[in-house]
Write an enzyme that holds these catalytic residues in place. Structure first.
Site, PDB file in Angstrom:
ATOM      1  N   TYR A 288      11.264  24.282  -1.139  1.00 16.66           N
ATOM      2  CA  TYR A 288      12.317  23.504  -1.275  1.00 16.66           C
ATOM      3  C   TYR A 288      12.301  22.914  -2.744  1.00 16.66           C
ATOM      4  O   TYR A 288      13.471  22.901  -3.442  1.00 16.66           O
ATOM      5  CB  TYR A 288      12.884  22.757  -0.304  1.00 16.66           C
TER       6      TYR A 288
ATOM      7  N   SER B  65      19.733  18.256  -4.832  1.00 22.86           N
ATOM      8  CA  SER B  65      18.963  17.283  -4.140  1.00 22.86           C
ATOM      9  C   SER B  65      17.966  16.409  -4.826  1.00 22.86           C
ATOM     10  O   SER B  65      17.645  16.952  -5.755  1.00 22.86           O
ATOM     11  CB  SER B  65      18.313  18.137  -2.943  1.00 22.86           C
TER      12      SER B  65
END
Length: 265
Positions: free
Chosen positions: A163, A150
């Site tokens: 995250y 990501s």
């Protein structure tokens, strides 16, 4: 000088090796499911791996993929998967899609269980399944590992600490793996999506709050779809093996950078 007769034969081109084959994790939804569909549509033999058996069965019926219910953080499940794949002739490609986010708390309010889950699924799970399949990919001679990470592994943001930590770690692991496996002719690809609107990602991150999940995409014209990302994954693993697309960042036009997202209306 060595005569031509004793020279090793050149490795066969990908097109001469028969049907391409891959394990795709996270296959029950979102980008993982779309990747199974994209590869199967091109004639690949695909092992679709995820925890939810019913979803995998439906996907198998629609695509011809081989369903394999498993949790990639569980050693026994990973061992069963490797044994099944070996019994069916092995693979040349491992596509690590499984992962996810939980919570948007700032570090000061961080929930330990959310952080542990994110690190376990995104980092430890990816490590375990990659470690298990590397001998097979090395033996193939032209193996490929693709990790879906990501842009959260490149740029941090408020409320993303857990995250960010998981994806920064997965990004670092991927780069180390590329250095370690080059001598074995295993190419290592990383695909880093930005804003992707999928069925479950934001819903899961926000604890099942559908209204809050929808607001993540509110006003954004044409966020990426799972199919957009899967098409990039398909391309990256299908180009000739000597071509390594090391780091691929993919974002919608409306997301010019992590801090700049255009919302209209």
């Amino acid at each position: 000088m060595t005569s031509d007769a004793t020279q090793p034969a050149p490795a066969p081109a990908d097109s001469e090796r028969g049907v391409r084959s891959a394990v795709v994790t996270g296959a029950s939804t979102g980008i993982g499911e779309a990747t199974v569909r994209a590869l199967a549509a091109q004639g690949w033999r695909v092992f679709a791996v995820a925890r939810r058996a019913e979803r995998l069965e439906r996907l198998a019926e629609e695509t011809g993929a081989i369903p394999f219910p498993a949790d990639i953080v569980e050693d026994d499940d990973v061992a069963r998967l490797v044994a099944e794949v070996e019994s069916r002739g092995g693979i040349d490609t491992l596509v690590n899609i499984a992962g996810g986010a939980r919570g948007t708390d700032w570090v000061a309010e961080a929930k330990t269980e959310d952080w542990e889950w994110m690190l376990r699924v995104n980092v430890v799970g990816t490590m375990k399944i990659t470690r298990a399949f590397l001998p097979m990919l090395r033996a193939h001679g032209r193996g490929t590992v693709l990790n879906l990470t990501s842009v959260a592994g490149l740029v941090s943001y408020e409320g993303g600490g857990g995250y960010n930590a998981a994806k920064f770690a997965e990004h670092g692991m991927t780069r180390a793996l590329r250095l370690e496996e080059a001598e074995h002719n295993v190419r290592v690809i990383e695909v880093m999506p930005g804003l992707v609107k999928t069925e479950e990602f934001s819903l899961m991150r926000l604890g099942g709050n559908a209204e809050a999940a929808e607001k993540v995409y509110e006003g954004v014209e044409e966020p990426l779809t799972a199919e957009d990302v899967a098409d990039v994954v398909r391309y990256a693993v299908t180009v000739p093996h000597h071509v390594n697309l090391d780091d691929i960042v993919i974002r919608p036009v409306a997301q010019a950078a992590a801090h700049k997202l255009i919302r209209r209306g």
